[in-house]
Motif scaffolding. Structure first.
Motif, PDB file in Angstrom:
ATOM      1  N   PHE A 156      -5.389   5.516  -1.170  1.00 47.39           N
ATOM      2  CA  PHE A 156      -6.495   5.881  -2.062  1.00 47.39           C
ATOM      3  C   PHE A 156      -6.127   6.910  -3.127  1.00 47.39           C
ATOM      4  N   HIS A 157      -4.827   7.252  -3.231  1.00 45.95           N
ATOM      5  CA  HIS A 157      -4.499   8.260  -4.236  1.00 45.95           C
ATOM      6  C   HIS A 157      -4.399   7.616  -5.617  1.00 45.95           C
ATOM      7  N   ARG A 158      -5.228   8.069  -6.527  1.00 43.92           N
ATOM      8  CA  ARG A 158      -5.183   7.601  -7.910  1.00 43.92           C
ATOM      9  C   ARG A 158      -5.051   8.817  -8.814  1.00 43.92           C
TER      10      ARG A 158
ATOM     11  N   PHE B 139       2.569  12.167  -4.654  1.00 42.12           N
ATOM     12  CA  PHE B 139       1.434  11.674  -3.870  1.00 42.12           C
ATOM     13  C   PHE B 139       1.153  10.188  -4.060  1.00 42.12           C
ATOM     14  N   LEU B 140       2.014   9.515  -4.840  1.00 46.48           N
ATOM     15  CA  LEU B 140       1.710   8.138  -5.237  1.00 46.48           C
ATOM     16  C   LEU B 140       1.530   7.154  -4.090  1.00 46.48           C
ATOM     17  N   PHE B 141       2.262   7.383  -2.992  1.00 45.03           N
ATOM     18  CA  PHE B 141       2.297   6.357  -1.945  1.00 45.03           C
ATOM     19  C   PHE B 141       1.305   6.629  -0.811  1.00 45.03           C
TER      20      PHE B 141
ATOM     21  N   LYS C 265      -1.001  -2.679 -16.267  1.00 44.85           N
ATOM     22  CA  LYS C 265      -2.224  -1.853 -16.265  1.00 44.85           C
ATOM     23  C   LYS C 265      -1.987  -0.476 -16.873  1.00 44.85           C
ATOM     24  N   TYR C 266      -0.852   0.124 -16.495  1.00 43.31           N
ATOM     25  CA  TYR C 266      -0.616   1.505 -16.906  1.00 43.31           C
ATOM     26  C   TYR C 266       0.239   1.611 -18.181  1.00 43.31           C
ATOM     27  N   SER C 267       0.308   0.517 -18.949  1.00 42.44           N
ATOM     28  CA  SER C 267       0.834   0.617 -20.313  1.00 42.44           C
ATOM     29  C   SER C 267      -0.179  -0.099 -21.208  1.00 42.44           C
TER      30      SER C 267
ATOM     31  N   GLN D  96       4.558  -8.615  -7.509  1.00 32.47           N
ATOM     32  CA  GLN D  96       3.376  -8.838  -8.348  1.00 32.47           C
ATOM     33  C   GLN D  96       2.591  -7.533  -8.538  1.00 32.47           C
ATOM     34  N   ASN D  97       2.495  -6.773  -7.453  1.00 25.23           N
ATOM     35  CA  ASN D  97       1.791  -5.508  -7.522  1.00 25.23           C
ATOM     36  C   ASN D  97       2.440  -4.551  -8.518  1.00 25.23           C
ATOM     37  N   LEU D  98       3.782  -4.451  -8.444  1.00 24.53           N
ATOM     38  CA  LEU D  98       4.485  -3.545  -9.363  1.00 24.53           C
ATOM     39  C   LEU D  98       4.361  -4.034 -10.798  1.00 24.53           C
TER      40      LEU D  98
ATOM     41  N   SER E 276      -7.691   0.521  -6.608  1.00 24.55           N
ATOM     42  CA  SER E 276      -8.164   1.063  -5.342  1.00 24.55           C
ATOM     43  C   SER E 276      -7.286   2.201  -4.843  1.00 24.55           C
ATOM     44  N   GLY E 277      -6.090   2.366  -5.430  1.00 27.81           N
ATOM     45  CA  GLY E 277      -5.167   3.384  -4.922  1.00 27.81           C
ATOM     46  C   GLY E 277      -4.523   2.956  -3.613  1.00 27.81           C
ATOM     47  N   LEU E 278      -4.505   1.650  -3.338  1.00 29.75           N
ATOM     48  CA  LEU E 278      -3.904   1.184  -2.072  1.00 29.75           C
ATOM     49  C   LEU E 278      -2.600   0.439  -2.291  1.00 29.75           C
ATOM     50  N   GLY E 279      -2.410  -0.060  -3.542  1.00 28.64           N
ATOM     51  CA  GLY E 279      -1.277  -0.942  -3.824  1.00 28.64           C
ATOM     52  C   GLY E 279       0.075  -0.351  -3.456  1.00 28.64           C
ATOM     53  N   LEU E 280       0.354   0.867  -3.940  1.00 28.77           N
ATOM     54  CA  LEU E 280       1.687   1.443  -3.714  1.00 28.77           C
ATOM     55  C   LEU E 280       1.903   1.824  -2.247  1.00 28.77           C
ATOM     56  N   TYR E 281       0.826   2.177  -1.574  1.00 29.28           N
ATOM     57  CA  TYR E 281       0.936   2.480  -0.132  1.00 29.28           C
ATOM     58  C   TYR E 281       1.404   1.214   0.605  1.00 29.28           C
TER      59      TYR E 281
ATOM     60  N   SER F 262      10.161  -2.055 -14.905  1.00 30.48           N
ATOM     61  CA  SER F 262      10.003  -0.894 -15.785  1.00 30.48           C
ATOM     62  C   SER F 262       8.998  -1.198 -16.893  1.00 30.48           C
ATOM     63  N   ASP F 263       8.324  -0.146 -17.319  1.00 29.47           N
ATOM     64  CA  ASP F 263       7.347  -0.294 -18.402  1.00 29.47           C
ATOM     65  C   ASP F 263       7.497   0.857 -19.382  1.00 29.47           C
ATOM     66  N   ARG F 264       6.830   0.703 -20.540  1.00 29.71           N
ATOM     67  CA  ARG F 264       6.854   1.784 -21.544  1.00 29.71           C
ATOM     68  C   ARG F 264       5.462   2.406 -21.638  1.00 29.71           C
TER      69      ARG F 264
ATOM     70  N   THR G 180       9.830   3.387 -14.072  1.00 29.29           N
ATOM     71  CA  THR G 180      10.551   2.290 -13.421  1.00 29.29           C
ATOM     72  C   THR G 180      10.393   2.465 -11.920  1.00 29.29           C
ATOM     73  N   PHE G 181       9.872   1.442 -11.266  1.00 25.03           N
ATOM     74  CA  PHE G 181       9.748   1.440  -9.802  1.00 25.03           C
ATOM     75  C   PHE G 181      10.870   0.574  -9.245  1.00 25.03           C
ATOM     76  N   PHE G 182      11.544   1.076  -8.199  1.00 26.54           N
ATOM     77  CA  PHE G 182      12.648   0.346  -7.575  1.00 26.54           C
ATOM     78  C   PHE G 182      12.288   0.010  -6.133  1.00 26.54           C
TER      79      PHE G 182
ATOM     80  N   GLU H 255      -5.797   9.300 -19.692  1.00 26.00           N
ATOM     81  CA  GLU H 255      -5.208   7.969 -19.945  1.00 26.00           C
ATOM     82  C   GLU H 255      -5.549   6.951 -18.850  1.00 26.00           C
ATOM     83  N   THR H 256      -5.879   7.439 -17.627  1.00 29.33           N
ATOM     84  CA  THR H 256      -6.149   6.467 -16.545  1.00 29.33           C
ATOM     85  C   THR H 256      -7.640   6.133 -16.450  1.00 29.33           C
ATOM     86  N   ARG H 257      -8.456   6.858 -17.248  1.00 25.95           N
ATOM     87  CA  ARG H 257      -9.898   6.591 -17.189  1.00 25.95           C
ATOM     88  C   ARG H 257     -10.163   5.149 -17.617  1.00 25.95           C
TER      89      ARG H 257
ATOM     90  N   ILE I 107       2.203   4.948 -19.671  1.00 27.95           N
ATOM     91  CA  ILE I 107       1.734   6.356 -19.698  1.00 27.95           C
ATOM     92  C   ILE I 107       2.623   7.279 -18.871  1.00 27.95           C
ATOM     93  N   GLY I 108       3.471   6.744 -18.013  1.00 31.07           N
ATOM     94  CA  GLY I 108       4.372   7.577 -17.216  1.00 31.07           C
ATOM     95  C   GLY I 108       3.651   8.400 -16.163  1.00 31.07           C
ATOM     96  N   ILE I 109       4.422   9.074 -15.326  1.00 34.04           N
ATOM     97  CA  ILE I 109       3.847   9.850 -14.214  1.00 34.04           C
ATOM     98  C   ILE I 109       4.596  11.180 -14.150  1.00 34.04           C
TER      99      ILE I 109
HETATM  100  P1  ADP Z   1      -4.188   1.451  -8.177  1.00 36.32           P
HETATM  101  O1  ADP Z   1      -5.028   0.421  -7.532  1.00 36.32           O
HETATM  102  O2  ADP Z   1      -4.919   2.715  -8.499  1.00 36.32           O
HETATM  103  O3  ADP Z   1      -3.402   0.945  -9.333  1.00 36.32           O
HETATM  104  P2  ADP Z   1      -1.653   1.961  -6.768  1.00 36.32           P
HETATM  105  O4  ADP Z   1      -1.497   2.400  -5.358  1.00 36.32           O
HETATM  106  O5  ADP Z   1      -1.003   0.701  -7.184  1.00 36.32           O
HETATM  107  O6  ADP Z   1      -3.222   1.927  -6.993  1.00 36.32           O
HETATM  108  O7  ADP Z   1      -1.135   3.130  -7.683  1.00 36.32           O
HETATM  109  C1  ADP Z   1      -1.523   4.480  -7.406  1.00 36.32           C
HETATM  110  C2  ADP Z   1      -1.571   5.287  -8.692  1.00 36.32           C
HETATM  111  O8  ADP Z   1      -0.243   5.413  -9.210  1.00 36.32           O
HETATM  112  C3  ADP Z   1      -2.356   4.614  -9.789  1.00 36.32           C
HETATM  113  O9  ADP Z   1      -3.737   4.936  -9.693  1.00 36.32           O
HETATM  114  C4  ADP Z   1      -1.712   5.189 -11.049  1.00 36.32           C
HETATM  115  O10 ADP Z   1      -2.303   6.439 -11.349  1.00 36.32           O
HETATM  116  C5  ADP Z   1      -0.266   5.425 -10.621  1.00 36.32           C
HETATM  117  N1  ADP Z   1       0.652   4.357 -11.107  1.00 36.32           N
HETATM  118  C6  ADP Z   1       1.064   3.262 -10.436  1.00 36.32           C
HETATM  119  N2  ADP Z   1       1.929   2.523 -11.168  1.00 36.32           N
HETATM  120  C7  ADP Z   1       2.062   3.159 -12.335  1.00 36.32           C
HETATM  121  C8  ADP Z   1       2.823   2.907 -13.532  1.00 36.32           C
HETATM  122  N3  ADP Z   1       3.617   1.833 -13.659  1.00 36.32           N
HETATM  123  N4  ADP Z   1       2.709   3.806 -14.554  1.00 36.32           N
HETATM  124  C9  ADP Z   1       1.917   4.907 -14.451  1.00 36.32           C
HETATM  125  N5  ADP Z   1       1.180   5.198 -13.346  1.00 36.32           N
HETATM  126  C10 ADP Z   1       1.238   4.346 -12.309  1.00 36.32           C
END
Ligand code: ADP
Length: 327
Positions: A270-272, A265-267, A226-228, A218-220, A284-289, A252-254, A313-315, A277-279, A256-258
């Motif tokens: 609190f890293h956002r 630093f994604l994982f 959120k990020y498309s 659900q988080n992914l 919270s920056g906690l989901g991927l961690y 996978s999404d289409r 695409t996150f795997f 484009e993300t403004r 803003i990409g990373i």
């Molecule tokens: P947040 O609560 O900020 O979404 P996450 O830990 O889930 O926290 O993600 C960390 C950061 O990774 C996000 O702030 C965003 O910048 C980037 N990110 C996560 N998923 C995507 C995605 N599918 N496309 C682009 N950027 C992403």
């Protein structure tokens, strides 16, 4: 955590060093030589700042096999005490900066929905709006309440991870049911996106904690939405990786990409990513961690492929159930 240079850089030597460090006792601390533990090791010298042991310097024997002189030892001891204090200061600074980030994100993520809830509740108390407006205000209240709950859940999960209190209830699970359920939940949140579920024909069961795995998916998926912000296709897939005996789920999404630099630093908590484009996109920056920690605790791994402005695409891979671990 340790860093190794010189004789102990090779992975198998690092493993050996870890073993030695785990079995050492006070007899082997400076100035006692550690050669009784390993012929390649000359000394184990604790890095002590105040009353806290910050680490241990492991000195291997000189390549020339000459003994360390007392001058060598004085010099090393002096350097080590400076290194220990610098290390302690660096760790303290990092703690303070993490705490500051935590306070600013947590207060913003908690305060702004609370302000919204109070505002709409007060309006409802004072006015008698038409039914459609009343419904809209109540929806704002419920949505913002959910934001607070989700932030509180994230914080609790991070605390559990960092204090080693995550309880994993591993079960042999049919993933399609969980994937369908979570996809339906996320579909509700966007009319702009098209969603597609792609399942491998011979998908085996997986050994996962079903509830936590569902939250990961659900988080992914909600990140993909959120990020498309302009919409587009979101694909949830599950495939068998027979060689590694894993099931790989991807989202996978289409969007803003990373960039490759940001991917590193994604994982981290609190890293956002800060980009124009993300403004305005909340988080919270906690989901991927949490995703990474939970998946690794299930015996799996997490990785991504992404191209700036094209999509991501996150795997996640998790152990497949087979006859040896099925019971
Ligand atoms: P947040 O609560 O900020 O979404 P996450 O830990 O889930 O926290 O993600 C960390 C950061 O990774 C996000 O702030 C965003 O910048 C980037 N990110 C996560 N998923 C995507 C995605 N599918 N496309 C682009 N950027 C992403």
């Amino acid at each position: 955590m340790y860093t190794a240079q010189g004789n102990f850089t090779a992975p198998e030597k690092q493993q050996k060093l870890t073993q030695i460090l785990l079995t050492r006792d006070s007899r082997f601390e400076y100035p006692n030589p550690a050669s009784s533990l390993d012929t390649e090791l000359a000394f184990l010298i604790p890095l002590v700042a105040g009353d806290k042991e910050m680490g241990i310097l492991c000195l291997s024997s000189k390549t020339t096999r000459q003994a360390f002189s007392s001058d060598d030892i004085y010099l090393i001891q002096g350097l080590i005490s400076v290194a220990a204090v610098s290390l302690r200061n660096a760790l303290l600074l990092r703690e303070v900066s993490i705490r500051d980030t935590f306070i600013s994100i947590a207060s913003h993520e908690l305060r702004s929905p609370l302000t919204s809830i109070i505002g709409y509740a007060e309006l409802l108390l004072r006015r008698q709006p038409p039914e459609t407006t009343r419904q809209q205000w109540l929806t704002h209240i419920v949505d913002n309440g959910k934001r607070i709950t989700s932030m509180a859940d994230d914080l609790l999960n991070v605390t559990r991870i960092q204090t080693g209190k995550v309880s994993m209830k591993l079960e042999h699970v049919d993933l399609p049911e969980i994937l369908n359920e979570r996809l339906d939940m996320v579909k509700e949140t966007s009319q702009k996106h098209e969603f597609f579920l792609k399942l491998d024909a011979g998908l085996p069961k997986a050994l996962v904690d079903p509830d936590k795995f569902g939250q990961v998916v659900q988080n992914l998926l909600s990140n993909a939405v959120k990020y498309s912000p302009n919409g587009g296709l979101v694909v949830l897939s599950a495939n068998r990786d027979a060689t590694r005996n894993k099931v790989v789920v991807s989202v996978s999404d289409r969007g803003i990409g990373i960039s490759p630099e940001d991917q590193e630093f994604l994982f981290i908590t609190f890293h956002r990513i800060q980009r124009p484009e993300t403004r305005g996109i909340r988080g919270s920056g906690l989901g991927l961690y949490i995703v990474k920690e939970w998946i690794e605790a299930m015996g799996g791994s997490v990785w991504l492929e992404s191209e700036l402005n094209k999509g991501s695409t996150f795997f996640v891979s998790v152990p497949a159930s087979n006859s040896s671990n099925l019971n």
